[in-house]
Design a protein around this motif. Structure first.
Motif, short mmCIF file in Angstrom:
data_model
loop_
_atom_site.label_atom_id
_atom_site.label_comp_id
_atom_site.label_asym_id
_atom_site.label_seq_id
_atom_site.Cartn_x
_atom_site.Cartn_y
_atom_site.Cartn_z
N PRO A 12 29.54 2.35 -20.43
CA PRO A 12 29.86 1.63 -19.24
C PRO A 12 28.92 0.37 -19.08
CG PRO A 12 29.64 3.89 -18.67
CD PRO A 12 29.22 3.65 -20.06
N GLY A 13 27.77 0.34 -19.59
CA GLY A 13 27.10 -0.91 -19.49
C GLY A 13 27.57 -1.90 -20.51
N ALA A 14 27.88 -1.50 -21.85
CA ALA A 14 28.55 -2.64 -22.46
C ALA A 14 29.99 -3.09 -21.99
CB ALA A 14 28.81 -2.00 -23.94
N HIS A 15 30.65 -2.19 -21.31
CA HIS A 15 31.80 -2.60 -20.70
C HIS A 15 31.61 -3.67 -19.61
CE1 HIS A 15 35.33 -2.58 -17.88
NE2 HIS A 15 35.99 -2.52 -19.10
N ALA A 16 30.52 -3.45 -18.84
CA ALA A 16 30.02 -4.27 -17.70
C ALA A 16 29.73 -5.84 -18.26
CB ALA A 16 29.04 -3.72 -16.83
N ARG A 17 28.92 -5.58 -19.55
CA ARG A 17 28.27 -6.88 -20.06
C ARG A 17 29.42 -7.81 -20.51
NH1 ARG A 17 24.26 -3.38 -20.79
NH2 ARG A 17 24.98 -2.67 -22.72
N LEU A 18 30.55 -6.94 -21.25
CA LEU A 18 31.67 -7.70 -21.82
C LEU A 18 32.56 -8.44 -20.73
CD1 LEU A 18 32.49 -5.22 -24.92
CD2 LEU A 18 31.24 -7.77 -24.84
N ALA A 19 32.72 -7.67 -19.55
CA ALA A 19 33.65 -8.14 -18.36
C ALA A 19 32.89 -9.43 -17.99
CB ALA A 19 33.99 -7.08 -17.54
N ALA A 20 31.44 -9.39 -17.72
CA ALA A 20 30.78 -10.48 -17.29
C ALA A 20 30.96 -11.52 -18.22
CB ALA A 20 29.29 -10.03 -16.99
N GLU A 21 30.93 -11.26 -19.46
CA GLU A 21 31.20 -12.54 -20.53
C GLU A 21 32.32 -13.03 -20.44
OE1 GLU A 21 31.12 -13.37 -25.20
OE2 GLU A 21 30.39 -11.38 -24.72
N LEU A 22 33.43 -12.45 -20.24
CA LEU A 22 34.82 -12.70 -20.19
C LEU A 22 35.01 -13.66 -18.94
CD1 LEU A 22 37.69 -12.68 -21.15
CD2 LEU A 22 38.04 -10.73 -19.92
N ALA A 23 34.44 -13.25 -17.69
CA ALA A 23 34.55 -13.94 -16.50
C ALA A 23 33.81 -15.33 -16.73
CB ALA A 23 34.00 -13.20 -15.37
N TYR A 56 41.06 -7.99 -25.34
CA TYR A 56 41.70 -6.84 -26.09
C TYR A 56 40.67 -5.74 -25.80
CZ TYR A 56 42.72 -3.50 -29.92
OH TYR A 56 42.98 -2.52 -30.63
N LEU A 57 39.46 -5.99 -26.28
CA LEU A 57 38.47 -4.76 -25.95
C LEU A 57 38.65 -4.16 -24.64
CD1 LEU A 57 35.21 -6.19 -27.71
CD2 LEU A 57 36.71 -3.95 -28.28
N LEU A 58 38.52 -4.96 -23.29
CA LEU A 58 38.41 -4.71 -22.13
C LEU A 58 39.84 -4.02 -21.85
CD1 LEU A 58 36.58 -7.45 -20.79
CD2 LEU A 58 35.70 -5.07 -21.14
N ARG A 59 40.76 -4.31 -22.30
CA ARG A 59 42.35 -3.70 -21.99
C ARG A 59 42.47 -2.59 -22.75
NH1 ARG A 59 45.67 -6.99 -24.92
NH2 ARG A 59 45.03 -8.45 -23.64
N ASN A 60 41.91 -2.15 -23.80
CA ASN A 60 42.23 -1.11 -24.75
C ASN A 60 41.09 -0.05 -24.91
OD1 ASN A 60 44.78 -1.70 -26.02
ND2 ASN A 60 43.76 -3.43 -26.53
N ALA A 61 39.90 -0.37 -24.24
CA ALA A 61 38.73 0.60 -24.44
C ALA A 61 38.93 1.70 -23.63
CB ALA A 61 37.46 -0.35 -24.07
N VAL A 62 38.04 2.83 -24.24
CA VAL A 62 37.61 3.93 -23.53
C VAL A 62 36.47 3.91 -23.12
CG1 VAL A 62 37.43 6.35 -24.15
CG2 VAL A 62 39.06 5.34 -25.26
N VAL A 63 36.12 3.85 -21.63
CA VAL A 63 34.77 3.64 -21.15
C VAL A 63 34.26 4.95 -20.80
CG1 VAL A 63 33.67 2.18 -19.44
CG2 VAL A 63 35.67 1.60 -20.58
N GLY A 64 32.92 4.96 -21.56
CA GLY A 64 32.13 6.30 -21.27
C GLY A 64 32.70 7.56 -21.26
N GLU A 65 34.09 7.65 -21.49
CA GLU A 65 34.55 9.03 -21.67
C GLU A 65 34.20 9.71 -23.06
OE1 GLU A 65 39.14 10.45 -22.44
OE2 GLU A 65 38.82 9.18 -20.66
N ASP A 66 33.59 11.02 -22.74
CA ASP A 66 32.84 11.58 -23.95
C ASP A 66 34.12 12.18 -24.80
OD1 ASP A 66 30.17 10.81 -23.68
OD2 ASP A 66 29.90 12.84 -22.68
#
Length: 159
Positions: A12-23, A56-66
């Motif tokens: 989840p932290g990586a997703h948030a950082r990448l989303a912020a970078e995209l913004a 691509y990463l943010l659209r296709n990623a599995v986020v934190g789901e084990d």
């Protein structure tokens, strides 16, 4: 039939950082720092490539789901491996996040080691080629979902 590549796995932290970078990239004006037109073109091409990669990463990623706690090496698992020289290493098999604050190294499933280990079960030995052409043998010792690793390392019980 071509196998579908595994979906990128992000904490989840990586997703948030990448989303912020995209913004930030979307808000930032294009290259225009006074450098030559060719330099601006190259900078814009790099920026556009990074935008596409992040989208691509943010659209296709599995986020934190084990993934299932079945001991099989796959994205989202924390792997412990033993090399033939006796050394061991523990890392997350997932998508790299250069700005990550985690205590684990991250290896991409597309890396030579990640490709070699994908689908391995504890006790299985796999081989992969390193950039200098040498073959490295590695044995999977353990594979646990990332969430289990985080729980154990935050001082809570395992299951």
């Amino acid at each position: 039939m071509t196998a579908t590549p595994p979906r990128p796995w992000l904490t989840p932290g990586a997703h948030a950082r990448l989303a912020a970078e995209l913004a930030d990239l979307r808000r930032a004006p294009g290259p225009g720092d006074g450098s030559g037109e060719q330099d601006r073109f190259v900078l814009d091409q790099h920026r556009q490539a990074r935008l596409r990669e992040l989208q691509y990463l943010l659209r296709n990623a599995v986020v934190g789901e084990d993934p299932p706690d079945d001991g099989v090496a796959e994205p989202g698992m924390v792997l412990t491996v033993r090399y033939d020289d006796g050394g061991t290493e523990t890392f997350l098999l997932g998508t790299r996040d250069e700005n990550g604050q985690d205590d684990l190294d991250v290896y991409s499933p597309e890396s030579p080691l990640g490709r070699a280990l994908h689908g391995a079960e504890p006790g299985e030995q796999r081989e992969y080629e390193v950039p200098n052409g040498s073959i490295v043998r590695v044995t999977l010792v353990d594979a646990r979902p990332y969430g289990h690793h985080r729980t154990v390392h935050n001082g809570q019980s395992g299951h």
